[in-house]
Write an enzyme that holds these catalytic residues in place. Structure first.
Site, PDB file in Angstrom:
ATOM      1  N   CYS A   1     -42.541 -28.068 -38.965  1.00  0.00           N
ATOM      2  CA  CYS A   1     -42.188 -26.959 -39.828  1.00  0.00           C
ATOM      3  C   CYS A   1     -40.789 -27.197 -40.402  1.00  0.00           C
ATOM      4  CB  CYS A   1     -42.210 -25.652 -39.063  1.00  0.00           C
ATOM      5  SG  CYS A   1     -41.666 -24.298 -40.111  1.00  0.00           S
TER       6      CYS A   1
ATOM      7  N   CYS B   1     -35.418 -20.326 -39.674  1.00  0.00           N
ATOM      8  CA  CYS B   1     -36.268 -19.157 -39.441  1.00  0.00           C
ATOM      9  C   CYS B   1     -36.095 -18.645 -38.013  1.00  0.00           C
ATOM     10  CB  CYS B   1     -37.722 -19.520 -39.728  1.00  0.00           C
ATOM     11  SG  CYS B   1     -38.916 -18.380 -39.044  1.00  0.00           S
TER      12      CYS B   1
ATOM     13  N   CYS C   1     -40.385 -19.543 -34.387  1.00  0.00           N
ATOM     14  CA  CYS C   1     -41.186 -20.323 -33.439  1.00  0.00           C
ATOM     15  C   CYS C   1     -40.245 -21.158 -32.563  1.00  0.00           C
ATOM     16  CB  CYS C   1     -42.139 -21.247 -34.180  1.00  0.00           C
ATOM     17  SG  CYS C   1     -43.353 -20.367 -35.140  1.00  0.00           S
TER      18      CYS C   1
ATOM     19  N   CYS D   1     -46.630 -20.926 -43.542  1.00  0.00           N
ATOM     20  CA  CYS D   1     -46.112 -20.919 -42.180  1.00  0.00           C
ATOM     21  C   CYS D   1     -47.221 -21.351 -41.233  1.00  0.00           C
ATOM     22  CB  CYS D   1     -45.632 -19.497 -41.866  1.00  0.00           C
ATOM     23  SG  CYS D   1     -45.475 -19.133 -40.125  1.00  0.00           S
TER      24      CYS D   1
ATOM     25  N   GLN E   1     -52.948  -5.636 -32.366  1.00  0.00           N
ATOM     26  CA  GLN E   1     -52.592  -6.961 -31.839  1.00  0.00           C
ATOM     27  C   GLN E   1     -52.683  -8.008 -32.949  1.00  0.00           C
ATOM     28  OE1 GLN E   1     -51.502  -7.568 -28.807  1.00  0.00           O
ATOM     29  NE2 GLN E   1     -52.124  -5.790 -27.600  1.00  0.00           N
TER      30      GLN E   1
ATOM     31  N   TYR F   1     -50.295   3.839 -22.826  1.00  0.00           N
ATOM     32  CA  TYR F   1     -49.705   3.083 -23.936  1.00  0.00           C
ATOM     33  C   TYR F   1     -50.869   2.487 -24.750  1.00  0.00           C
ATOM     34  CZ  TYR F   1     -45.714   3.232 -20.696  1.00  0.00           C
ATOM     35  OH  TYR F   1     -44.735   3.612 -19.820  1.00  0.00           O
TER      36      TYR F   1
ATOM     37  N   GLU G   1     -50.549   7.897 -25.799  1.00  0.00           N
ATOM     38  CA  GLU G   1     -49.777   7.067 -26.735  1.00  0.00           C
ATOM     39  C   GLU G   1     -48.752   7.952 -27.435  1.00  0.00           C
ATOM     40  OE1 GLU G   1     -49.532   3.821 -28.077  1.00  0.00           O
ATOM     41  OE2 GLU G   1     -48.170   4.788 -29.500  1.00  0.00           O
TER      42      GLU G   1
ATOM     43  N   ASP H   1     -50.248  -0.809 -20.672  1.00  0.00           N
ATOM     44  CA  ASP H   1     -49.849  -1.890 -21.581  1.00  0.00           C
ATOM     45  C   ASP H   1     -48.565  -1.473 -22.305  1.00  0.00           C
ATOM     46  OD1 ASP H   1     -49.802  -4.039 -23.315  1.00  0.00           O
ATOM     47  OD2 ASP H   1     -51.548  -3.435 -24.475  1.00  0.00           O
TER      48      ASP H   1
ATOM     49  N   CYS I   1     -46.163  -7.772 -22.217  1.00  0.00           N
ATOM     50  CA  CYS I   1     -45.719  -8.824 -23.152  1.00  0.00           C
ATOM     51  C   CYS I   1     -44.328  -9.311 -22.748  1.00  0.00           C
ATOM     52  CB  CYS I   1     -45.733  -8.308 -24.587  1.00  0.00           C
ATOM     53  SG  CYS I   1     -44.791  -6.806 -24.812  1.00  0.00           S
TER      54      CYS I   1
END
Ligand code: SAH
Length: 398
Positions: free
Chosen positions: A22, A28, A31, A104, A228, A257, A278, A326, A353
């Site tokens: 990339c 950027c 990543c 990208c 997601q 959540y 939520e 979550d 996450c």
């Protein structure tokens, strides 16, 4: 404590030609791991999870993607002007300089093509990009959401004012170049803010939302609601979470959540009844639409802070057999965790996450009578440093 062994620390022997490809990598910053071959990225994440969660249970091998490119179904581009030319791309990390990007490696390619078309059209229509210093100009951002399995595409043009010069000619020109677009929305954001979307939205073409299929169910995705961003891995993650819950068909399940209700709706066919909670009102609206869309009748959604909701549920003596939680990156609040312990569900499936806050929350729950039974990392965000994990906890009866 699970030891980190040689198997996990793979040597850098794979071909790196495909990685490190990339040209925007340094500027950027999106990543962080893209200079590593994919296999090595997976072992890097495996080690990270073992270090943080290995003290609670053996960590299963991370589930990666077969094709870890162009997985993002949601693509966003900022617009600006450089040497008199309209440009589009991403903000350079922690600045407001736009790095021009036309394609990208993790974004949907069709979405990237549409963004380039919009930029060219703006030039030919002599419309201006926004300048966030002078607060002059028109187009601030373009947001595209694509249903990979439904094929539907939503384009959101974020502008500084609701008046769109030559609106219908512009919409027709865009549709003639990309007939695959199913809806176009104009969102107005005239504030000095780093948030992309403003309050007001106006549908310029189509329904104003897209639908997408996931795990055999259909979901509505509107411009603002959370969905997601990697649909392939979302199915893997949700199926793991539901497998861990081992539902027999009679349980009362709490989906905490819950966003737009995806997990609860998918799990509803295996449970007696489902309750979703939520904080975001738009997401709860979509959750109710999604329940109807799938003719799911054993589910009810509440718009509330999950912590406060749990405190009340504990005070009222509610009973949940299984809680799937979550939370966002910050993890669960102490109120939430304390009330969870009081409510004492047999099983807790904790999707996270951020393994750092998950480790903190597992530490609390394991001191209060829960035992971790399974830990499964899933690579939802290839080439970035992020990793998703799902953990199963059961209540110990002593
Ligand atoms: N389970 C959903 C959403 C996960 S993202 C899915 O898989 O799509 C985390 C969600 O938590 C977001 O929808 C966010 O709006 C919500 N949220 C954040 N803080 C919250 C709080 N204090 N109480 C309830 N929900 C919250």
């Amino acid at each position: 404590m699970q030891p980190v062994n040689k198997k996990h620390v793979k040597k850098h022997t794979e071909n790196v030609a495909k990685a490190d490809r990339c040209p925007h990598y340094k500027k950027c910053g999106g990543c962080q791991l893209q200079n590593m071959p994919y296999e090595r990225q997976l072992s890097f994440k495996q080690v990270k999870v073992i270090k943080l969660l290995g003290r609670y249970h053996h960590v299963c091998e991370i589930i990666g993607m077969q094709d870890p490119y162009h997985y993002r179904n949601k693509v966003q581009a900022a617009f600006g002007t450089k040497r008199g030319e309209i440009i589009s791309g991403v903000y350079q990390s922690s600045t407001h300089n736009i790095v021009p990007v036309d394609s990208c490696m993790i974004e949907d390619q069709k979405a990237d093509e549409i963004i380039v078309t919009i930029r060219k059209l703006f030039k030919s229509f002599k419309l201006k990009a926004f300048n966030d210093v002078t607060m002059q100009g028109f187009l601030r951002h373009v947001l595209i959401k694509r249903g990979f399995s439904s094929g539907e595409i939503m384009v959101v043009l974020v502008t500084s004012s609701p008046d769109f010069p030559k609106e219908s000619q512009f919409v027709n020109a865009l549709l003639s170049r990309h007939p695959e677009i199913t809806t176009i929305v104009q969102n107005t954001n005239n504030k000095r803010t780093s948030l992309v979307l403003g309050e007001q939205s106006r549908v310029l073409y189509g329904s104003g939302y897209i639908e997408e299929d996931l795990c055999g169910f259909r979901f509505r995705i509107s411009p603002k609601a959370f969905y997601q961003i990697n649909p392939t891995q979302t199915e893997v993650l949700y199926n793991k979470a539901i497998e861990f819950a081992e539902l027999s068909g009679n349980e009362t399940l709490l989906d905490a959540y819950c966003g737009t209700g995806t997990i609860g709706i998918i799990a509803s066919r295996h449970a007696g009844q489902v309750i979703g909670v939520e904080l975001n009102a738009d997401a709860v609206k979509d959750a109710n639409v999604n329940a109807k869309l799938n003719s799911v009748e054993n589910i009810k959604f509440y718009c509330a802070d999950a912590g406060k909701f749990m405190v009340e549920a504990a005070n009222c003596g509610e009973k949940y057999d299984v809680v799937i939680m979550d939370p966002p990156r910050a993890g669960a609040s102490l109120d939430f965790l304390r009330s969870l312990v009081t409510l004492a569900p047999e099983k807790v499936v904790y999707i996270s996450c951020n393994p750092e806050t998950q480790a903190r929350d597992l530490s609390f729950l394991t001191r209060k009578g829960y035992k971790v039974r399974r830990i499964q990392p899933v690579d939802m965000f290839p080439h970035t440093e992020h990793v998703e994990t799902v953990a199963l906890l059961t209540r110990q009866t002593n």
